[in-house]
Design an enzyme around this catalytic site. Structure first.
Site, PDB file in Angstrom:
ATOM      1  CB  SER A 124       8.779  -0.059 -10.160  1.00 44.61           C
ATOM      2  OG  SER A 124       9.026   1.311 -10.023  1.00 44.61           O
ATOM      3  CE1 TYR A 148      11.668  -0.567 -15.270  1.00 42.18           C
ATOM      4  CE2 TYR A 148      10.726   1.296 -14.072  1.00 42.18           C
ATOM      5  CZ  TYR A 148      11.340   0.064 -14.074  1.00 42.18           C
ATOM      6  OH  TYR A 148      11.615  -0.560 -12.878  1.00 42.18           O
ATOM      7  CE  LYS A 152      10.095  -3.423 -13.546  1.00 43.51           C
ATOM      8  NZ  LYS A 152      10.759  -4.715 -13.432  1.00 43.51           N
TER       9      LYS A 152
END
Ligand code: NAD
Ligand code: WQD
Length: 338
Positions: A124, A148, A152
């Site tokens: 992302s 989050y 990643k």
């Protein structure tokens, strides 16, 4: 090719599955339906006219996952499965770390054990943190501002280590910008649980009358009109980027990092205007405080995707708004049985 798609019942995974099947690939889906619905599989099969093998299992269950590899020939894996809600990750970091990290570790172990070494991972643009200049290139430094994003980044680093450990690995990390839109049929699309966190599904739910008005998070940023600027990318373009990554996976370096974005930024107000234009619906909105953690601007330099994968986005903001609206109108309650 025979492709395992983890998270294939989800928003991006379902659109990618359709493109894969339409290109003649054979797809096996693994999804625990924690953020999706079985109906998605029926819709994929209706749209493509082909059947898709699906296993509704959890990637945390390594034995079950191993059986999928034992029972199917797999050439490559596209790994979408994971949790993705930034706010929830701040409240429940362990939920995010254990699901996103352990499922990826399990997957990579099972891949090695079954001699499958081609992997495309959903990363992302959040890994760029707060960049100082634009457009954002893959060489920019990375930093996580929430669990989050950190999940990643950690996975990216694990996959880099893995690529160094054995020359058989071919890994592509795709850093997506802001995926929006839906399949042209309006039969599959984004179906968030509860009140949407992201801009486009919020707008479509205001348009369809499920929500009263949009809260615009700040109009005092240093941008064209003070509202936040993002690189929105149509989910079908994004899906096609995965096919290009797959075609090139063995020709490219052992590990490639590639941005998938359009290279163009739109402000919140510009998106509202484009949506109104595309849908003919009026969107009520009010300006509220900035949302903590938001950056003013984010847009990609998509040059590498073109050079390394031969891919560039083709759909524009009007296509994105039209297709998001078409999906929402046809499915006001998402995949909930009518
Ligand atoms: P999504 O939630 O719609 O899809 C993810 C799918 O994974 C869901 O169907 C869910 O049920 C499944 N899943 C989750 N944990 C699982 C587990 N342990 N075992 C099996 N299945 C599991 O999300 P999406 O928008 O399609 O995103 C796909 C990927 O792309 C995610 O990794 C996400 O972090 C990443 N990503 C998404 C965006 C975005 O804005 N949508 C942006 C950048 C990156
Ligand atoms: C876009 C713009 C908001 C909602 C998030 C994740 C990121 C990635 C994509 C997974 C911003 C504004 C939004 C609303 C608003 N996901 N906005 N009112 O924050 O760029 O990215 O999704 O990897 O990691 O952080 O996307 O759609 O939430 O916001 O004004 O109700 O819309 O402030 O400027 P974001 P978004």
């Amino acid at each position: 090719m025979d492709i395992l798609v983890t998270g294939g019942a989800g928003y991006i995974g379902s659109h990618t599955t359709i493109e894969l099947v339409n290109e003649g690939h054979n797809v096996v889906i693994v999804d625990n339906l924690s953020n999706s619905n079985k109906l998605v599989i029926d819709r994929i099969e209706e749209i493509t006219g082909k059947s898709v093998t699906s296993y509704f299992i959890d990637l945390l269950n390594k034995d079950e996952l191993d059986k999928v590899f034992k029972n199917n020939h797999i050439d490559a894996v596209i790994h979408f499965a994971g949790f993705k809600a930034v706010g929830e990750s701040v409240a429940l970091p362990l939920k995010y770390y254990s699901n996103n990290l352990v499922s990826t570790l399990n997957l990579c172990e099972v891949m090695e054990e079954n001699d499958v070494y081609n992997l495309i991972f959903s990363s992302s643009a959040t890994v760029y943190g707060k960049p100082e200049s634009f457009p954002i290139k893959e060489t920019f430094s990375t930093k996580a501002y929430n669990p989050y994003g950190r999940s990643k980044l950690i996975i990216e680093e694990i996959l880099m280590d893995l690529s160094h450990s054995n020359e058989k690995w071919n890994i592509t990390l795709l850093r997506y910008f802001n995926p929006v839109g839906a399949h042209a049929s309006g039969e599959i699309g984004e179906d968030p649980n509860g009140t949407p966190n992201n801009l486009m599904p919020y707008i479509t739910q205001v348009a369809v009358g499920k929500l009263q008005e949009l809260n615009v998070f700040g109009d005092d940023y240093d941008t064209v009109d003070g509202t936040g600027v993002r690189d929105y990318i149509h989910v079908v373009d994004l899906a096609k980027g995965h096919l290009k990554a797959l075609e090139n996976i063995e020709a490219n370096d052992r590990l490639e990092i590639v941005n998938l974005g359009t290279g163009e930024g739109y402000s919140v107000k510009q998106v509202i205007e484009a949506f109104q234009e595309a849908s003919g619906q009026h969107i009520n909105y009010k300006i509220v405080d900035r949302r903590p953690g938001d950056v003013a601007t984010s847009y990609a330099d998509p040059t590498k995707a073109y050079e390394k994968l031969g891919w560039k986005a083709e759909k524009d903001i009007n296509d994105m708004c039209r297709d998001s609206w078409n999906w929402q109108q046809k499915n006001p309650n998402g995949y909930e049985e009518k």
